[in-house]
Design a protein around this motif. Sequence first.
Motif, PDB file in Angstrom:
ATOM      1  N   SER A  77      39.865  38.756  39.828  1.00 28.90           N
ATOM      2  CA  SER A  77      40.174  37.351  39.582  1.00 28.90           C
ATOM      3  C   SER A  77      41.515  37.264  38.849  1.00 28.90           C
ATOM      4  O   SER A  77      42.070  38.271  38.390  1.00 28.90           O
ATOM      5  CB  SER A  77      39.072  36.718  38.738  1.00 28.90           C
ATOM      6  OG  SER A  77      39.069  37.293  37.428  1.00 28.90           O
ATOM      7  N   ASP A  78      42.023  36.045  38.685  1.00 27.05           N
ATOM      8  CA  ASP A  78      43.290  35.876  37.972  1.00 27.05           C
ATOM      9  C   ASP A  78      43.177  36.393  36.538  1.00 27.05           C
ATOM     10  O   ASP A  78      44.101  37.033  36.019  1.00 27.05           O
ATOM     11  CB  ASP A  78      43.703  34.399  37.963  1.00 27.05           C
ATOM     12  CG  ASP A  78      44.168  33.921  39.334  1.00 27.05           C
ATOM     13  OD1 ASP A  78      44.378  34.781  40.215  1.00 27.05           O
ATOM     14  OD2 ASP A  78      44.311  32.696  39.516  1.00 27.05           O
ATOM     15  N   ASP A  79      42.034  36.139  35.893  1.00 27.43           N
ATOM     16  CA  ASP A  79      41.850  36.617  34.524  1.00 27.43           C
ATOM     17  C   ASP A  79      41.783  38.140  34.482  1.00 27.43           C
ATOM     18  O   ASP A  79      42.364  38.783  33.592  1.00 27.43           O
ATOM     19  CB  ASP A  79      40.566  36.035  33.919  1.00 27.43           C
ATOM     20  CG  ASP A  79      40.693  34.545  33.618  1.00 27.43           C
ATOM     21  OD1 ASP A  79      41.840  34.058  33.544  1.00 27.43           O
ATOM     22  OD2 ASP A  79      39.651  33.883  33.464  1.00 27.43           O
ATOM     23  N   GLU A  80      41.071  38.736  35.433  1.00 25.00           N
ATOM     24  CA  GLU A  80      40.978  40.199  35.478  1.00 25.00           C
ATOM     25  C   GLU A  80      42.335  40.827  35.788  1.00 25.00           C
ATOM     26  O   GLU A  80      42.675  41.881  35.240  1.00 25.00           O
ATOM     27  CB  GLU A  80      39.943  40.614  36.525  1.00 25.00           C
ATOM     28  CG  GLU A  80      38.512  40.304  36.125  1.00 25.00           C
ATOM     29  CD  GLU A  80      37.536  40.539  37.255  1.00 25.00           C
ATOM     30  OE1 GLU A  80      36.361  40.839  36.978  1.00 25.00           O
ATOM     31  OE2 GLU A  80      37.946  40.404  38.438  1.00 25.00           O
ATOM     32  N   ARG A  81      43.084  40.170  36.637  1.00 26.22           N
ATOM     33  CA  ARG A  81      44.429  40.673  36.953  1.00 26.22           C
ATOM     34  C   ARG A  81      45.310  40.656  35.706  1.00 26.22           C
ATOM     35  O   ARG A  81      46.040  41.617  35.435  1.00 26.22           O
ATOM     36  CB  ARG A  81      45.039  39.806  38.059  1.00 26.22           C
ATOM     37  CG  ARG A  81      46.447  40.204  38.501  1.00 26.22           C
ATOM     38  CD  ARG A  81      46.884  39.308  39.657  1.00 26.22           C
ATOM     39  NE  ARG A  81      48.272  39.542  40.004  1.00 26.22           N
ATOM     40  CZ  ARG A  81      49.292  38.935  39.431  1.00 26.22           C
ATOM     41  NH1 ARG A  81      49.081  38.067  38.445  1.00 26.22           N
ATOM     42  NH2 ARG A  81      50.529  39.202  39.813  1.00 26.22           N
ATOM     43  N   SER A  82      45.247  39.577  34.941  1.00 25.10           N
ATOM     44  CA  SER A  82      46.021  39.495  33.698  1.00 25.10           C
ATOM     45  C   SER A  82      45.586  40.584  32.719  1.00 25.10           C
ATOM     46  O   SER A  82      46.422  41.191  32.029  1.00 25.10           O
ATOM     47  CB  SER A  82      45.851  38.112  33.057  1.00 25.10           C
ATOM     48  OG  SER A  82      46.368  37.106  33.900  1.00 25.10           O
ATOM     49  N   TYR A  83      44.287  40.836  32.674  1.00 26.46           N
ATOM     50  CA  TYR A  83      43.764  41.881  31.792  1.00 26.46           C
ATOM     51  C   TYR A  83      44.264  43.253  32.222  1.00 26.46           C
ATOM     52  O   TYR A  83      44.633  44.088  31.389  1.00 26.46           O
ATOM     53  CB  TYR A  83      42.238  41.827  31.820  1.00 26.46           C
ATOM     54  CG  TYR A  83      41.554  42.810  30.899  1.00 26.46           C
ATOM     55  CD1 TYR A  83      41.771  42.785  29.516  1.00 26.46           C
ATOM     56  CD2 TYR A  83      40.668  43.761  31.402  1.00 26.46           C
ATOM     57  CE1 TYR A  83      41.135  43.675  28.669  1.00 26.46           C
ATOM     58  CE2 TYR A  83      40.028  44.661  30.567  1.00 26.46           C
ATOM     59  CZ  TYR A  83      40.258  44.610  29.198  1.00 26.46           C
ATOM     60  OH  TYR A  83      39.638  45.496  28.364  1.00 26.46           O
ATOM     61  N   GLU A  86      47.713  43.594  31.002  1.00 24.37           N
ATOM     62  CA  GLU A  86      47.749  43.773  29.549  1.00 24.37           C
ATOM     63  C   GLU A  86      47.405  45.211  29.169  1.00 24.37           C
ATOM     64  O   GLU A  86      48.055  45.817  28.317  1.00 24.37           O
ATOM     65  CB  GLU A  86      46.775  42.797  28.890  1.00 24.37           C
ATOM     66  CG  GLU A  86      46.821  42.839  27.372  1.00 24.37           C
ATOM     67  CD  GLU A  86      45.939  41.784  26.741  1.00 24.37           C
ATOM     68  OE1 GLU A  86      45.472  42.008  25.615  1.00 24.37           O
ATOM     69  OE2 GLU A  86      45.709  40.735  27.389  1.00 24.37           O
TER      70      GLU A  86
END
Length: 286
Positions: A77-83, A86
């Motif tokens: 997901s977009d959040d997992e991709r950002s993680y 990071e």
Amino acid sequence: MTHPTELGAFLRARRMELSPAEVGLPAGGRRRVKGLRREEVALLASISTDFYTRIEQGRRQASASVLDGIARVLRLSDDERSYLYELSGKEAAAPGRRAAQRVQPQLRRLLDDLATTPAVVLGRRTDVLAWNAMAAALFTDFARLPEEKRNFVRLVFLDPAFHRLYPEWEHVARACVAQLRMEAARDPADPRLAALVGELSVRDDDFRRWWGGHHVEVRDVGRKVIDHPIAGRLALDWSALACTTDPDQQLITLTAEPGTPSHDGLRLLASWQAGEPSRVGGTGQT
């Protein structure tokens, strides 16, 4: 700052959640553990197994384009991709949402007016955006294909009828791979291009080997030899004209020298297709 231990655990957890069938891979017999193997993730992400293993073990840093490929394969997901970014010590760019490509009405009229000349409009990734009746008669009835499968390179590698059209298939196929490589350099974060490369890498050994060669090629003119079931062998000169309103669109025309057997073959093909139902089309957006 990178977090190699957390990164490895995150990647392992995500690949264990996916089955081979979910990403279009055969099960490959009995598996000791569930989920995708490292080599399968690497194959779909178009990197070596050793490279992916080193990333997962925290022994190698990945570029943004490689991280995007892994994120696509693991369906983050977009959040997992950002993680993922990071943990890798990189700043994630926002996922691209490129506007759909549309073929201008004037260009459509031009296609229709080319009564004896096969012509197609190719977009990003060699997606077939529009075509005329002669192109349908020469290559295939594109209208019968689902829109997501109207891609010229995909047809060259995966469609048996397309394969039979080209007596010099390897030359054509290698040029297609080189063209896709150039597309990847222009837009490495294009998810649809990454998905196309992943599918072709899995389903065709030649594509996977040639993609690994990293050859690039850009041509505006050339010659194709085609063995057509109706018109016979045709030696056709092709030209690519860029669309001024969208440089990512190209009008491709195929012609033959007047007085040659290939020129006569195109006239025969035009007469044949005139008796068939209209096959002009294209959604004009992708």
